[in-house]
Design a protein around this motif. Structure first.
Motif, PDB file in Angstrom:
ATOM      1  N   SER A 132     -17.864 -18.544 -58.125  1.00  0.00           N
ATOM      2  CA  SER A 132     -18.398 -18.892 -56.849  1.00  0.00           C
ATOM      3  C   SER A 132     -18.911 -17.583 -56.477  1.00  0.00           C
ATOM      4  O   SER A 132     -18.298 -16.515 -56.570  1.00  0.00           O
ATOM      5  N   PRO A 133     -19.991 -17.632 -55.565  1.00  0.00           N
ATOM      6  CA  PRO A 133     -20.739 -16.324 -55.085  1.00  0.00           C
ATOM      7  C   PRO A 133     -19.939 -15.968 -53.826  1.00  0.00           C
ATOM      8  O   PRO A 133     -20.605 -16.074 -52.675  1.00  0.00           O
ATOM      9  N   THR A 134     -18.605 -15.613 -53.796  1.00  0.00           N
ATOM     10  CA  THR A 134     -18.077 -15.269 -52.719  1.00  0.00           C
ATOM     11  C   THR A 134     -18.050 -13.471 -52.496  1.00  0.00           C
ATOM     12  O   THR A 134     -18.057 -13.131 -51.347  1.00  0.00           O
ATOM     13  N   ILE A 174     -23.526 -20.298 -61.467  1.00  0.00           N
ATOM     14  CA  ILE A 174     -23.254 -19.956 -60.301  1.00  0.00           C
ATOM     15  C   ILE A 174     -22.607 -21.441 -59.597  1.00  0.00           C
ATOM     16  O   ILE A 174     -23.230 -22.208 -59.161  1.00  0.00           O
ATOM     17  N   ASP A 182     -21.854 -22.875 -56.521  1.00  0.00           N
ATOM     18  CA  ASP A 182     -22.058 -22.685 -55.162  1.00  0.00           C
ATOM     19  C   ASP A 182     -21.907 -23.989 -54.395  1.00  0.00           C
ATOM     20  O   ASP A 182     -22.795 -23.975 -53.250  1.00  0.00           O
ATOM     21  N   GLU A 186     -20.278 -24.224 -49.601  1.00  0.00           N
ATOM     22  CA  GLU A 186     -21.361 -23.477 -48.724  1.00  0.00           C
ATOM     23  C   GLU A 186     -20.431 -22.526 -47.919  1.00  0.00           C
ATOM     24  O   GLU A 186     -20.888 -21.419 -47.832  1.00  0.00           O
ATOM     25  N   ARG A 225     -17.972 -20.701 -48.717  1.00  0.00           N
ATOM     26  CA  ARG A 225     -17.465 -19.419 -49.380  1.00  0.00           C
ATOM     27  C   ARG A 225     -18.525 -18.561 -49.718  1.00  0.00           C
ATOM     28  O   ARG A 225     -18.575 -17.577 -50.392  1.00  0.00           O
ATOM     29  N   LYS A 226     -19.774 -19.144 -49.550  1.00  0.00           N
ATOM     30  CA  LYS A 226     -21.003 -18.351 -50.179  1.00  0.00           C
ATOM     31  C   LYS A 226     -21.253 -17.081 -49.437  1.00  0.00           C
ATOM     32  O   LYS A 226     -21.447 -17.167 -48.108  1.00  0.00           O
ATOM     33  N   GLU A 239     -24.354 -13.752 -49.012  1.00  0.00           N
ATOM     34  CA  GLU A 239     -25.487 -13.368 -49.467  1.00  0.00           C
ATOM     35  C   GLU A 239     -25.369 -12.232 -50.414  1.00  0.00           C
ATOM     36  O   GLU A 239     -24.548 -11.523 -50.078  1.00  0.00           O
ATOM     37  N   TYR A 297     -27.657 -22.587 -60.956  1.00  0.00           N
ATOM     38  CA  TYR A 297     -26.904 -22.770 -59.505  1.00  0.00           C
ATOM     39  C   TYR A 297     -26.777 -24.139 -59.300  1.00  0.00           C
ATOM     40  O   TYR A 297     -27.396 -25.056 -59.474  1.00  0.00           O
ATOM     41  N   ARG A 303     -26.127 -25.846 -56.767  1.00  0.00           N
ATOM     42  CA  ARG A 303     -26.794 -26.722 -55.581  1.00  0.00           C
ATOM     43  C   ARG A 303     -28.341 -27.042 -56.172  1.00  0.00           C
ATOM     44  O   ARG A 303     -29.070 -27.926 -55.207  1.00  0.00           O
TER      45      ARG A 303
END
Ligand code: GLU
Length: 545
Positions: free
Chosen positions: A43-45, A74, A76, A79, A81-82, A84, A115, A117
């Motif tokens: 996850s993109p944390t 990814i 993702d 939302e 936990r995302k 930038e 990704y 999403r």
């Protein structure tokens, strides 16, 4: 109930393509027999745990050793936990430790987008298919309905979740469903589980070995109310269409395996092989616990970069945790690249891997001791530019000077290589006295100020850069004699009270004056490197401090 009509009402035909389309779009990979397709699916944390490197290394080794593919997906879907920039962090932190992907997010590849999403359509197409087959249904339960069920289950010590009698929307009538839809009630799509928790099956986990898996009976959510899939559903579809052959992931996912097995089944996909990797643990006082992001700085990959651990050392250490026979191989093949080691899933730990920073430090020291002065220079320069102070960055301005410092301090070319450097940060701190900006006179002497100043002054008067080591030492001895310090150690040992001290005490005074430290490599060489002017400036300053 007309399931086609329901599927169309929930997911219109225009929103998706026929299922064949996706099979053609993502064909079987053309790889040699035995080649494994593995992935890392974080996850993109923005936070990279040591455990991420642990799993990434295993997946990377397995894929590349078998001539397969290792890719980055990814996940993702959540939302909240995302963060930038998180994907750059994933790439850069793993790349630093030598782990690179063949394809995936922000790279090329024919199985993307990578990704989740961006893959809504394929998830919707398959959710629609399951609805048509009566294997998925809309659920209109609100958060508070679910909360009530949870409370009831807790009070009555029942298994938590949405199943059996608690799956309230499982058997809604056609009228009820359309009335809810007409009223604009939000809904999720749930799997209509076909499983029975009374049924257990043997399962072969490539890491844990033979285990028993109980069937899933939970009507898990597959699409959330915003149409975004849950991890479970997305994982099954993605691993199928990205043609993953082997999933190596953290053992915290073992409890979800029954759900995943059922999802692959109802979707009509072949189940990949699974390996659940043990967690990294540490000893904390009397207990052994998981390495924690919150409590342990060393849980973060950033820690190793900020300290300036050589990535090869961390990688080597991780390999010792990953494969029980790696150390033995390393002893026999100290110079061979890690890639030559035959990584085996059967040799991976079945229960927690014990993280021991002292052992990592030992490996790091051995590794540093193998670097040439030039290699150490380049490595530390890169580190300093990113994490060092501006004073440390300035150390690299005079290459020749720093190379001499490193040669001395790392014992390069000497009788014995020093093995005390763990990381760049520590190494640069230990050589700070070679640079005026960071030289810190300590003024900590074991003798009276008067004696100290006399000794330093006398030596400064005699000092010449042209002296070789023995001429230099004769001068130290001369100072000792002048001040009533013994130069003959035998005589000194026989009667220490007859002397003010001995010649090594004089050397120590000069050492403290020149470096601020009482323990350093050879002082004559240090003075040679510092040069006559800098040496005399320091001695004179100390003599009058
Ligand atoms: N997104 C999951 C995680 O962050 C991935 C689990 C898996 O590898 O399947 O842990």
């Amino acid at each position: 109930m007309d399931l086609n009509k329901l599927a169309n009402a929930l997911i219109p035909d225009e929103a998706v393509k026929p299922l064949d389309y996706y099979e053609t779009l993502y064909p079987e990979r053309d790889l040699e027999k035995g080649a494994e397709v593995t992935r890392l699916a974080p996850s993109p944390t923005g936070f990279m745990h040591l455990g991420n490197l642990f799993v990434a290394l295993a997946n990377e080794r397995i894929a590349h050793q078998s001539g397969g593919v290792f890719y980055l997906r990814i996940e993702d879907t959540d939302e909240k936990r995302k963060v930038e920039g998180a994907v750059e962090v994933i790439h850069s932190s793993l790349k630093y430790f030598g782990v690179e992907f063949d394809e995936g997010a922000d790279l090329c590849g024919n199985y993307g987008p990578y990704y989740q999403r961006q893959r809504a359509e394929v998830y919707h197409a398959y959710a629609k298919e399951l609805i048509k087959k009566g294997l998925a249904y809309p659920c209109f339960c609100s958060e508070s309905d679910l909360e009530k069920t949870r409370e009831y289950q807790t009070e009555n010590k029942l298994l938590p979740g949405y199943y059996g009698e608690f799956a309230k929307c499982r058997d809604l009538s056609e009228e009820e469903i359309y009335a809810n839809l007409a009223a604009g009630k939000p809904y999720v799509i749930r799997l209509r589980s076909q499983g029975d928790v009374e049924k257990k099956h043997p399962f072969r986990d490539v890491i844990k070995g033979e285990i028993t898996v109980t069937e899933n009976n939970q009507d898990v959510v597959i699409l959330k109310s915003d149409g975004i899939p849950t991890y479970h559903f997305a994982h099954a579809i993605d691993d199928h269409f990205m043609r993953t052959t082997l999933v190596v992931r953290g053992e915290e996912w073992l409890s979800s395996l029954p759900i995943h097995i059922e999802l692959f089944n109802v979707l009509g996909f072949k189940l990949p092989k699974y390996g659940h990797n043990c967690s990294i643990q540490k000893i904390d006082g009397e207990t052994r616990r998981k390495l924690s992001k919150r409590k342990d700085p060393e849980a973060s990959l950033t820690f190793y970069r900020e300290e300036g651990y050589h990535p090869a050392a961390v990688r080597t250490y991780m390999m010792t945790l990953l494969n029980s026979n790696f150390e033995e191989w390393l002893l026999k093949n100290p110079e061979a690249p890690i890639e030559e080691f035959k990584f085996s899933m059967g040799k991976m730990g079945k229960s927690g891997a014990l993280f021991d920073i002292l052992k990592l430090n030992d490996i790091a020291k051995t590794h540093f001791a193998k670097l040439t002065a030039e290699e150490a220079f380049e490595f530390m320069k890169t580190w300093a530019n990113e994490y060092g102070t501006s004073a440390q960055q300035a150390y690299f301005a005079d290459r020749e000077y720093l190379l001499k410092v490193l040669t001395l301090c790392m014992g390069i070319g000497g009788k014995q290589r020093r093995k005390d450097v763990i990381c760049a940060k520590q190494a640069l701190e230990t050589i700070s006295y070679f640079f005026d900006e960071t030289f810190a006179p300590s003024g900590e002497y074991r003798f009276e100020k008067e004696t100290v100043q006399k000794a330093i002054r006398s030596f400064a008067e005699k000092y010449s850069i042209a002296d070789d080591n023995s001429a230099w030492f004769e001068k130290v001895k001369a100072v000792a004699t002048e001040l009533g310090f013994a130069t003959d150690m035998k005589a000194y040992k026989a009667d220490p009270s007859a002397f003010a001290g001995n010649v090594s005490d004089i050397a120590e005074i000069l050492r403290v004056a020149t470096t601020g430290l009482s323990n350093t490599p050879d002082l004559w060489t240090i003075m040679q490197i510092l040069g006559e002017k800098r040496t005399l400036d320091r001695l004179n300053a100390a003599a009058s401090a």
